[in-house]
Structures are given as C-alpha cells and as structure tokens.
Write a protein that holds these residues in place. Sequence first.
Motif, PDB file in Angstrom:
ATOM      1  N   PRO A   9      -1.401  -3.419  -3.194  1.00 58.01           N
ATOM      2  CA  PRO A   9      -0.752  -4.445  -4.016  1.00 58.01           C
ATOM      3  C   PRO A   9      -1.658  -4.920  -5.154  1.00 58.01           C
ATOM      4  O   PRO A   9      -2.875  -5.036  -4.984  1.00 58.01           O
ATOM      5  CB  PRO A   9      -0.497  -5.585  -3.029  1.00 58.01           C
ATOM      6  CG  PRO A   9      -0.566  -4.969  -1.677  1.00 58.01           C
ATOM      7  CD  PRO A   9      -1.496  -3.806  -1.793  1.00 58.01           C
ATOM      8  N   ALA A  60       1.301  -9.650   0.801  1.00 56.69           N
ATOM      9  CA  ALA A  60       1.292  -8.804  -0.399  1.00 56.69           C
ATOM     10  C   ALA A  60       1.658  -7.365  -0.052  1.00 56.69           C
ATOM     11  O   ALA A  60       2.422  -6.717  -0.785  1.00 56.69           O
ATOM     12  CB  ALA A  60      -0.077  -8.859  -1.063  1.00 56.69           C
ATOM     13  N   TRP A  61       1.130  -6.850   1.064  1.00 63.02           N
ATOM     14  CA  TRP A  61       1.464  -5.485   1.476  1.00 63.02           C
ATOM     15  C   TRP A  61       2.956  -5.373   1.817  1.00 63.02           C
ATOM     16  O   TRP A  61       3.606  -4.396   1.450  1.00 63.02           O
ATOM     17  CB  TRP A  61       0.621  -5.072   2.678  1.00 63.02           C
ATOM     18  CG  TRP A  61      -0.775  -4.660   2.339  1.00 63.02           C
ATOM     19  CD1 TRP A  61      -1.922  -5.391   2.534  1.00 63.02           C
ATOM     20  CD2 TRP A  61      -1.197  -3.421   1.768  1.00 63.02           C
ATOM     21  NE1 TRP A  61      -3.016  -4.677   2.120  1.00 63.02           N
ATOM     22  CE2 TRP A  61      -2.594  -3.456   1.647  1.00 63.02           C
ATOM     23  CE3 TRP A  61      -0.513  -2.283   1.359  1.00 63.02           C
ATOM     24  CZ2 TRP A  61      -3.328  -2.398   1.126  1.00 63.02           C
ATOM     25  CZ3 TRP A  61      -1.241  -1.218   0.836  1.00 63.02           C
ATOM     26  CH2 TRP A  61      -2.630  -1.286   0.724  1.00 63.02           C
ATOM     27  N   ALA A  64       4.917  -5.317  -1.305  1.00 62.94           N
ATOM     28  CA  ALA A  64       4.726  -4.063  -2.047  1.00 62.94           C
ATOM     29  C   ALA A  64       5.697  -2.981  -1.595  1.00 62.94           C
ATOM     30  O   ALA A  64       6.076  -2.112  -2.383  1.00 62.94           O
ATOM     31  CB  ALA A  64       3.287  -3.579  -1.888  1.00 62.94           C
TER      32      ALA A  64
END
Length: 192
Positions: A9, A60-61, A64
């Motif tokens: 990300p 965030a992952w 993504a």
Amino acid sequence: MDDTPDRPPVALPALRAKARDVGFTRSCDDRTGSLLAALSTARPAGRILELGTGVGEGTAWLLAGMDAATRLTTVERDPALQAIAREELGDDLRVTFVPGDGGAWLDEFDGAPFDLVFADTRPGKFTHLDRALDLVAPGGTYLIDDLSPRPDWPEGHDVAVRHLLAELDAREDFRRVRLSWASGLLMAVRRA
C-alpha cells in the motif's frame, strides 16, 4: 521461492514512520499484509471486519485489495493509534473506523455477517472467540496472526495460544489451515 509482497500500500511508509514515532511495534508484517490484500481481493462487494486497527498497517493492506463496493469496519480501543490510521487512511470512504473495545463492540454488534474477519487483537481471538466466529458468513474467512512464539510474549501466553488452537481445532463448522509463516497464522473458512 521469494515471498516479497505484491504491491504494498502507498500509505505503508508513512504508517510505519508514525508507528516508530509512537513506539508501536505490533503492526501487521508484510507477508500477513500481502495475504490480507489477496483475501480482500477475493471478496468483491464484500464485508470485512478488522479487530485491532493499531496504526492501520493491516487496514492499508485490506484496502489495497478491496474493490470499490467492498466495505471495511475496523475497531481499535487505543484512540491515539487509531488517530494515526484515520489521518493516513480516513479519506477512503470504504473504511469505517470504530473507536472502542473490540469485546464490547462484538457484544453489541447486531448487523449482517462478514465475508472476512481479521482478529488482530485479544477480542475476537483470546476473548469473544465464539462471537467473532458467529460473525463469519457461510463461505467466509476468519484469520488470526501472531501465533508463533516471540521473545516478548508475556508469561503464560504460550498456554493461551495452545488453548485457542485446540478450541479452533475442535470446531466442525470451520475448515482450518495453520500456516507456520509470517508471525504464525491460522485461517479458517466457515462451511456453507
């Protein structure tokens, strides 16, 4: 084989810098994050729950990998940590940040089940396990990490991990796989 993460990300460097600044050392590692992104990609227009936002690296992952129609709810009891995640990721309308204790949230939540539940904190893993598993939709995935021994584990934590794994192994409503990889993972898929 190289297990370098696929497309980390964009927000990851900033989140890591802020985690270092506040002394937070329990963020999602890259291999677990890469798996989270793959699992969230597999759930188009899905519903995802993260228990334990931390500073938002796992968040965030997950983001993504998500498509535009997927929604993520992430719960964190430490407002200072979640503030970092909100600052870096809060403009993304696919994520809802919930401040507060994950156990209390699990007790009170009465909405639809989730396609993916990532329990990255005590509630949903070492406490409130049955409730977290009840929130996994048929065919949905439950993922936990941090199951491999670490030097900083508190006394007795190894016993808690063994008890948790035995409890999950005894369940007939989930198909499980243990992964001696990253920080030590267990992925369970709810039988339809």
